[in-house]
Enzyme design. Sequence first.
Site, mmCIF file in Angstrom:
data_model
loop_
_atom_site.group_PDB
_atom_site.id
_atom_site.type_symbol
_atom_site.label_atom_id
_atom_site.label_comp_id
_atom_site.label_asym_id
_atom_site.label_seq_id
_atom_site.Cartn_x
_atom_site.Cartn_y
_atom_site.Cartn_z
ATOM 1 N N TRP A 56 0.804 -1.226 0.000
ATOM 2 C CA TRP A 56 0.000 0.000 0.000
ATOM 3 C C TRP A 56 0.835 1.274 0.000
ATOM 4 O O TRP A 56 1.781 1.415 0.785
ATOM 5 C CB TRP A 56 -0.883 0.012 1.253
ATOM 6 C CG TRP A 56 -1.546 1.328 1.462
ATOM 7 C CD1 TRP A 56 -1.103 2.367 2.229
ATOM 8 C CD2 TRP A 56 -2.766 1.778 0.868
ATOM 9 N NE1 TRP A 56 -1.974 3.427 2.156
ATOM 10 C CE2 TRP A 56 -3.009 3.083 1.327
ATOM 11 C CE3 TRP A 56 -3.695 1.182 -0.015
ATOM 12 C CZ2 TRP A 56 -4.131 3.824 0.939
ATOM 13 C CZ3 TRP A 56 -4.807 1.919 -0.393
ATOM 14 C CH2 TRP A 56 -5.012 3.219 0.091
ATOM 15 N N MET A 57 0.407 2.223 -0.855
ATOM 16 C CA MET A 57 1.019 3.562 -0.844
ATOM 17 C C MET A 57 -0.089 4.613 -0.855
ATOM 18 O O MET A 57 -1.098 4.436 -1.523
ATOM 19 C CB MET A 57 1.879 3.724 -2.095
ATOM 20 C CG MET A 57 2.454 5.129 -2.260
ATOM 21 S SD MET A 57 3.464 5.294 -3.760
ATOM 22 C CE MET A 57 2.178 5.554 -4.987
ATOM 23 N N ASP A 59 -0.070 9.216 0.125
ATOM 24 C CA ASP A 59 0.512 10.519 -0.227
ATOM 25 C C ASP A 59 2.017 10.534 -0.547
ATOM 26 O O ASP A 59 2.806 9.891 0.152
ATOM 27 C CB ASP A 59 0.381 11.493 0.953
ATOM 28 C CG ASP A 59 -0.975 11.493 1.590
ATOM 29 O OD1 ASP A 59 -1.870 10.788 1.126
ATOM 30 O OD2 ASP A 59 -1.137 12.227 2.593
ATOM 31 N N GLN A 75 3.754 7.764 1.868
ATOM 32 C CA GLN A 75 3.017 7.045 2.896
ATOM 33 C C GLN A 75 2.961 5.581 2.479
ATOM 34 O O GLN A 75 2.490 5.266 1.373
ATOM 35 C CB GLN A 75 1.596 7.610 3.024
ATOM 36 C CG GLN A 75 1.558 8.963 3.682
ATOM 37 C CD GLN A 75 1.804 8.871 5.176
ATOM 38 O OE1 GLN A 75 0.922 8.563 5.944
ATOM 39 N NE2 GLN A 75 3.041 9.135 5.588
ATOM 40 N N TRP A 83 -4.526 0.465 3.704
ATOM 41 C CA TRP A 83 -3.881 1.398 4.636
ATOM 42 C C TRP A 83 -3.626 0.716 5.988
ATOM 43 O O TRP A 83 -4.443 -0.097 6.435
ATOM 44 C CB TRP A 83 -4.796 2.615 4.814
ATOM 45 C CG TRP A 83 -4.161 3.758 5.544
ATOM 46 C CD1 TRP A 83 -3.454 4.779 4.994
ATOM 47 C CD2 TRP A 83 -4.190 3.998 6.959
ATOM 48 N NE1 TRP A 83 -3.024 5.641 5.981
ATOM 49 C CE2 TRP A 83 -3.469 5.190 7.195
ATOM 50 C CE3 TRP A 83 -4.737 3.328 8.054
ATOM 51 C CZ2 TRP A 83 -3.286 5.729 8.468
ATOM 52 C CZ3 TRP A 83 -4.555 3.864 9.325
ATOM 53 C CH2 TRP A 83 -3.844 5.048 9.518
ATOM 54 N N PHE A 115 2.951 9.855 9.699
ATOM 55 C CA PHE A 115 2.038 10.411 8.692
ATOM 56 C C PHE A 115 2.791 11.371 7.764
ATOM 57 O O PHE A 115 4.000 11.537 7.852
ATOM 58 C CB PHE A 115 0.875 11.125 9.390
ATOM 59 C CG PHE A 115 -0.294 10.213 9.721
ATOM 60 C CD1 PHE A 115 -0.162 8.831 9.771
ATOM 61 C CD2 PHE A 115 -1.551 10.764 9.991
ATOM 62 C CE1 PHE A 115 -1.251 8.005 10.075
ATOM 63 C CE2 PHE A 115 -2.641 9.955 10.292
ATOM 64 C CZ PHE A 115 -2.502 8.581 10.335
ATOM 65 N N ARG A 189 -1.997 18.126 11.230
ATOM 66 C CA ARG A 189 -1.006 17.286 10.542
ATOM 67 C C ARG A 189 -0.476 17.845 9.219
ATOM 68 O O ARG A 189 -0.856 18.887 8.772
ATOM 69 C CB ARG A 189 -1.602 15.912 10.301
ATOM 70 C CG ARG A 189 -2.873 15.877 9.466
ATOM 71 C CD ARG A 189 -3.294 14.412 9.283
ATOM 72 N NE ARG A 189 -4.524 14.277 8.540
ATOM 73 C CZ ARG A 189 -5.721 14.153 9.088
ATOM 74 N NH1 ARG A 189 -5.852 14.152 10.394
ATOM 75 N NH2 ARG A 189 -6.796 14.037 8.321
ATOM 76 N N ASP A 190 0.389 17.022 8.633
ATOM 77 C CA ASP A 190 0.927 17.182 7.281
ATOM 78 C C ASP A 190 1.816 18.420 7.135
ATOM 79 O O ASP A 190 1.602 19.261 6.248
ATOM 80 C CB ASP A 190 -0.211 17.206 6.234
ATOM 81 C CG ASP A 190 -1.118 15.986 6.333
ATOM 82 O OD1 ASP A 190 -0.682 14.980 6.940
ATOM 83 O OD2 ASP A 190 -2.248 16.033 5.826
ATOM 84 N N GLU A 241 -6.226 18.793 4.356
ATOM 85 C CA GLU A 241 -5.016 17.969 4.477
ATOM 86 C C GLU A 241 -3.928 18.510 3.542
ATOM 87 O O GLU A 241 -4.213 19.235 2.591
ATOM 88 C CB GLU A 241 -5.337 16.500 4.122
ATOM 89 C CG GLU A 241 -6.386 15.888 5.050
ATOM 90 C CD GLU A 241 -6.637 14.394 4.833
ATOM 91 O OE1 GLU A 241 -6.696 13.673 5.834
ATOM 92 O OE2 GLU A 241 -6.776 13.964 3.679
HETATM 93 C C1 FRU Z 1 -3.997 12.306 3.222
HETATM 94 C C2 FRU Z 1 -3.752 11.777 4.612
HETATM 95 C C3 FRU Z 1 -2.929 12.754 5.432
HETATM 96 C C4 FRU Z 1 -2.282 11.875 6.462
HETATM 97 C C5 FRU Z 1 -2.015 10.610 5.667
HETATM 98 C C6 FRU Z 1 -2.134 9.346 6.465
HETATM 99 O O1 FRU Z 1 -4.285 11.317 2.292
HETATM 100 O O2 FRU Z 1 -4.974 11.484 5.241
HETATM 101 O O3 FRU Z 1 -3.677 13.814 5.992
HETATM 102 O O4 FRU Z 1 -1.116 12.423 6.974
HETATM 103 O O5 FRU Z 1 -2.960 10.592 4.607
HETATM 104 O O6 FRU Z 1 -1.732 8.247 5.717
#
Ligand code: FRU
Length: 516
Positions: A56-57, A59, A75, A83, A115, A189-190, A241
């Site tokens: 799985w991949m 972001d 990710q 996920w 994340f 986040r992010d 996000e």
């Molecule tokens: C976006 C997201 C981000 C989070 C990540 C988790 O697709 O939901 O906000 O950091 O994916 O995998």
Amino acid sequence: MTRIKLLLSSIMVLGFVSCKQEPPKKETSAEITMENNLLYNEQYRPQFHFSPPEKWMNDPNGLVYHQGVYHLFYQYYPDDIVWGPMHWGHAVSEDLIHWQHKPVALYPDDLGYIFSGSAVVDTDNTSGLGSGGKAPLVAVFTYHDPEKEPLGGNDHQTQGIAYSLDNGDTWEKYQGNPVLANDTFKDFRDPKVYWDEDSARWMMLLVAGDHLRIYSSPDLINWTYLSEFGRDRGAHGGVWECPDLFPLKVEGSDEEKWVLLISINPGGPNGGSATQYFVGDFDGTTFTSDQEDIRWVDWGADNYAGVTYNNTPDGDRIFIGWMSNWNYAQATPTTVWRSAMTLPRTLALQKVNGQYELKNYPVESFRSLLKPVEVKGKDVTGGVAYEYENFNAAEVRFETTLENREWRFYNEAGEELRILLDAGKKELLIDRSASGRVSFDPSFSETVHKALLPNLPDEHSFEVRIILDASSVEIFLNKGQYVMTEQLFPNQPYTHFFTSEKNPENPEIFEISRVW
Ligand code: FRU
């Protein structure tokens, strides 16, 4: 060897270890590259887009250029094709097109899953994490604590950093993590971090549910809150996000504007995930924008969480998005890996009819994969059909004018992708309901997807580029003024392209070489 045995042996050789353990031995990129010969031939495997070797991949993360290579972290869940506990996978490229896989860069630890986030080159060693005169590469990411989350507090997402002194091959987490704690926002986040030349300090953009928050730091470790943007601006159909903020010159002028990218899920124009943008100004503390309407980077259903590179050699603003949609991302019909990235795209800003528009267009190096093929068109009812054995790794390019047009890709199994240009309404429509496998999730094809094209020229012709890989289509109108990116899963390659336009000069068809 049977295919299954090949897969099993490749899984064993790759030997990914997940969760809170560090791997016993880091597999070398050479070993992984060898495996590419066995992998990357599966049905639906992208031939010229980035996808992980296995599993799985989501972001793209940590997009940074350093010492001759573009890094792509992502990710990653190395144990399944859905996920799970997030890691950062890693790949590098010299041209943004040919990628070499690297070992997993960041593993979850006691503070949580890793994340999304970004990476910077700390040239002046402001963090003190460099040594022996080496500038560290610093990754800034969100820790998501899966144990705290169910307790219902607001303290389960914090920001952490890690550093590498060997250009991304190995990483150490900073001992003082988290560098930015939080007990206020459920979603926090992010981080996108970049160096702000004007104020000579680091900037961090974070999203907190329904808005953007901006922080600054002298050293990547101590962060000060500066401002927020967006509680009452733009689209709010879902959580905000993956922010990004950068200046761009308006084409043909000396004017500079700042562009803010915000992904939202759900609430995209065609359902589920999508990325909106705001054009405005940033004074080093606060972002402001007069924009009243909602703008989308890409109107297709499958371009999410896209962000841009830090530190590019010639200052180009290069964007990569995750080519999927949370509506159905975990159900798409692949078994070895799941999902791919968009083609890397160069961003540009133009002003048309008094409005700023963000364009995105494939990076120039992509052209090196294209080889023109001679295909004669045949007159058929309503237009011309072009037969070519593999429209699943091909580009179709032509000039057209704003008239009603229909373009279709189809195969012997009767599967077809329909694309319509509606001149009266100034809309581009994609119908993938009969494009192949669609039933894995009702949201995949229940509506025809639509892009609004308010400023598409009506007084002169414009370019259309349609780029098809084994499980995607990317449509670029007028050099990226309007774009649609969508996943497709035909049971067999499309072998025909139909256009309702009879023009002997059109189209140009290119075979696209595989990059694996
Ligand atoms: C976006 C997201 C981000 C989070 C990540 C988790 O697709 O939901 O906000 O950091 O994916 O995998």
